[in-house]
Motif scaffolding. Structure first.
Motif, PDB file in Angstrom:
ATOM      1  N   LYS A   6       0.536  -1.097   0.037  1.00 48.21           N
ATOM      2  CA  LYS A   6      -0.414   0.166   0.275  1.00 48.21           C
ATOM      3  C   LYS A   6       0.543   1.078   0.043  1.00 48.21           C
ATOM      4  N   SER A   7       1.825   0.795   0.603  1.00 49.17           N
ATOM      5  CA  SER A   7       2.873   2.455   0.472  1.00 49.17           C
ATOM      6  C   SER A   7       3.495   2.622  -0.493  1.00 49.17           C
ATOM      7  N   ALA A   8       3.664   1.736  -1.489  1.00 48.19           N
ATOM      8  CA  ALA A   8       4.404   1.402  -2.621  1.00 48.19           C
ATOM      9  C   ALA A   8       3.611   2.220  -3.550  1.00 48.19           C
ATOM     10  N   GLU A   9       2.611   1.452  -3.436  1.00 50.45           N
ATOM     11  CA  GLU A   9       1.293   1.570  -4.181  1.00 50.45           C
ATOM     12  C   GLU A   9       1.450   3.587  -3.907  1.00 50.45           C
ATOM     13  N   ASP A  10       1.109   3.857  -3.039  1.00 53.46           N
ATOM     14  CA  ASP A  10       0.788   5.532  -2.974  1.00 53.46           C
ATOM     15  C   ASP A  10       1.948   6.468  -3.248  1.00 53.46           C
ATOM     16  N   ALA A  11       2.701   6.077  -2.844  1.00 50.95           N
ATOM     17  CA  ALA A  11       4.095   6.888  -3.793  1.00 50.95           C
ATOM     18  C   ALA A  11       4.216   7.038  -4.985  1.00 50.95           C
ATOM     19  N   LEU A  12       3.419   6.003  -5.572  1.00 48.54           N
ATOM     20  CA  LEU A  12       3.777   5.386  -7.104  1.00 48.54           C
ATOM     21  C   LEU A  12       2.574   6.671  -7.418  1.00 48.54           C
ATOM     22  N   SER A  13       1.511   6.351  -6.905  1.00 40.00           N
ATOM     23  CA  SER A  13       0.486   7.000  -7.329  1.00 40.00           C
ATOM     24  C   SER A  13       0.374   9.037  -7.054  1.00 40.00           C
ATOM     25  N   GLU A  14       1.488   9.821  -6.715  1.00 36.00           N
ATOM     26  CA  GLU A  14       1.948  11.164  -5.972  1.00 36.00           C
ATOM     27  C   GLU A  14       3.543  10.966  -6.614  1.00 36.00           C
ATOM     28  N   ILE A  15       3.916  10.060  -7.615  1.00 32.98           N
ATOM     29  CA  ILE A  15       5.107  10.553  -8.075  1.00 32.98           C
ATOM     30  C   ILE A  15       5.554  11.593  -8.419  1.00 32.98           C
ATOM     31  N   PHE A  20       8.948  14.327  -1.534  1.00 28.88           N
ATOM     32  CA  PHE A  20       9.020  12.651  -0.704  1.00 28.88           C
ATOM     33  C   PHE A  20       8.453  10.953  -1.293  1.00 28.88           C
ATOM     34  N   ASP A  21       7.777  11.676  -1.892  1.00 31.12           N
ATOM     35  CA  ASP A  21       7.121  10.193  -2.465  1.00 31.12           C
ATOM     36  C   ASP A  21       7.833   9.440  -3.998  1.00 31.12           C
ATOM     37  N   ARG A  22       8.566  10.586  -4.901  1.00 32.54           N
ATOM     38  CA  ARG A  22       9.521  10.622  -5.469  1.00 32.54           C
ATOM     39  C   ARG A  22      10.644   9.927  -4.554  1.00 32.54           C
ATOM     40  N   PHE A  23      11.600  10.779  -4.103  1.00 32.73           N
ATOM     41  CA  PHE A  23      12.347  10.020  -2.727  1.00 32.73           C
ATOM     42  C   PHE A  23      11.927   8.754  -2.209  1.00 32.73           C
ATOM     43  N   ASN A  24      10.670   8.600  -2.056  1.00 32.77           N
ATOM     44  CA  ASN A  24      11.065   7.034  -1.129  1.00 32.77           C
ATOM     45  C   ASN A  24      10.809   6.079  -2.352  1.00 32.77           C
ATOM     46  N   ALA A  25       9.625   6.007  -3.747  1.00 32.83           N
ATOM     47  CA  ALA A  25       9.438   4.786  -4.896  1.00 32.83           C
ATOM     48  C   ALA A  25      10.331   4.112  -5.025  1.00 32.83           C
ATOM     49  N   LEU A  26      11.724   4.307  -5.118  1.00 31.07           N
ATOM     50  CA  LEU A  26      11.901   2.992  -5.354  1.00 31.07           C
ATOM     51  C   LEU A  26      12.529   2.157  -4.878  1.00 31.07           C
ATOM     52  N   ASP A  27      12.030   2.664  -3.209  1.00 27.72           N
ATOM     53  CA  ASP A  27      12.615   1.671  -2.198  1.00 27.72           C
ATOM     54  C   ASP A  27      11.896   1.049  -1.874  1.00 27.72           C
ATOM     55  N   LEU A  28      10.660   1.971  -1.694  1.00 30.80           N
ATOM     56  CA  LEU A  28       9.466   0.685  -1.391  1.00 30.80           C
ATOM     57  C   LEU A  28       9.193  -0.089  -2.846  1.00 30.80           C
ATOM     58  N   SER A  29       9.666  -0.307  -4.330  1.00 32.37           N
ATOM     59  CA  SER A  29       8.923  -0.808  -4.805  1.00 32.37           C
ATOM     60  C   SER A  29       9.855  -1.660  -5.134  1.00 32.37           C
ATOM     61  N   VAL A  73      10.473  14.729 -17.023  1.00 34.50           N
ATOM     62  CA  VAL A  73      10.373  13.439 -18.374  1.00 34.50           C
ATOM     63  C   VAL A  73       9.229  12.349 -18.159  1.00 34.50           C
ATOM     64  N   HIS A  74       8.731  11.790 -19.171  1.00 30.62           N
ATOM     65  CA  HIS A  74       8.001  11.420 -19.075  1.00 30.62           C
ATOM     66  C   HIS A  74       8.443   9.924 -19.681  1.00 30.62           C
ATOM     67  N   CYS A  75       7.719   8.398 -17.945  1.00 28.32           N
ATOM     68  CA  CYS A  75       7.629   7.579 -18.106  1.00 28.32           C
ATOM     69  C   CYS A  75       6.486   6.391 -17.942  1.00 28.32           C
ATOM     70  N   ARG A  76       6.675   5.298 -18.366  1.00 27.29           N
ATOM     71  CA  ARG A  76       5.758   4.682 -17.979  1.00 27.29           C
ATOM     72  C   ARG A  76       5.948   3.704 -16.932  1.00 27.29           C
ATOM     73  N   ILE A  77       5.448   3.285 -15.586  1.00 30.66           N
ATOM     74  CA  ILE A  77       5.753   2.865 -14.912  1.00 30.66           C
ATOM     75  C   ILE A  77       4.086   2.292 -14.081  1.00 30.66           C
ATOM     76  N   GLY A  78       4.968   0.430 -14.001  1.00 33.13           N
ATOM     77  CA  GLY A  78       3.529  -0.197 -14.463  1.00 33.13           C
ATOM     78  C   GLY A  78       2.202  -0.221 -14.536  1.00 33.13           C
ATOM     79  N   THR A  79       1.456  -0.312 -13.686  1.00 31.01           N
ATOM     80  CA  THR A  79      -0.027  -0.003 -14.370  1.00 31.01           C
ATOM     81  C   THR A  79      -0.646   0.528 -13.401  1.00 31.01           C
ATOM     82  N   HIS A  80       0.517   2.382 -13.357  1.00 31.32           N
ATOM     83  CA  HIS A  80       0.064   3.967 -13.793  1.00 31.32           C
ATOM     84  C   HIS A  80      -0.137   4.393 -14.828  1.00 31.32           C
ATOM     85  N   GLY A  81       0.544   3.840 -15.455  1.00 29.66           N
ATOM     86  CA  GLY A  81       0.243   4.636 -17.377  1.00 29.66           C
ATOM     87  C   GLY A  81       1.435   5.135 -17.216  1.00 29.66           C
TER      88      GLY A  81
END
Length: 137
Positions: A6-15, A20-29, A73-81
């Motif tokens: 859930k924490s990873a999903e939250d970070a990815l949804s606000e990346i 703060f979520d950009r900072f945590n997204a990789l560690d959580l993923s 930059v535009h990136c595709r990330i998992g189910t977040h598109g």
């Protein structure tokens, strides 16, 4: 494992919007991907593959945003598109000041092939790892 997912999903949804979520997204993923291997050590199930691909996409997106000269930059990330990732340091260093020269110089130094860096904003001590104090930015 559910709170980590859930924490990873939250970070990815606000990346795109929260530093703060950009900072945590990789560690959580990466944590989600590693924990998936506990229940699927042979990596035979799709969710385990998906977790590793998502972690790789987050890492690549963050790396590319750090190398970009300007703008998100535009990136595709998992189910977040497709998401737009902005490097928070970019605004402070100004447009046209990429980290690419520093990355190349550091990789060359690590490979015992030091190169000379001529740059008005990159001190020579950085790629040689010879600094002792903090530099003004």
């Amino acid at each position: 494992m559910e709170p980590i997912v859930k924490s990873a999903e939250d970070a990815l949804s606000e990346i795109e919007t929260l530093e703060f979520d950009r900072f945590n997204a990789l560690d959580l993923s990466l944590t989600v991907a590693k924990w998936s291997c506990l229940t699927d050590p042979a990596v035979e199930e799709f969710p385990t593959w998906e977790a590793w691909v998502t972690a790789m996409q987050v890492g690549a997106g963050l790396f590319v945003s750090g190398m970009a000269d300007e703008g998100p930059v535009h990136c595709r990330i998992g189910t977040h598109g497709e998401v737009k990732i902005r490097d928070p340091v970019q605004e402070r260093r100004g447009p046209g000041r990429s980290r690419t020269p520093l990355a190349i110089a550091c990789m060359a130094f690590d490979a015992d092939m030091p190169i000379e860096v001529e740059s008005e904003y990159l001190p020579k001590a950085f790629p040689q790892r010879s600094w002792l104090e903090e530099f003004d930015t």
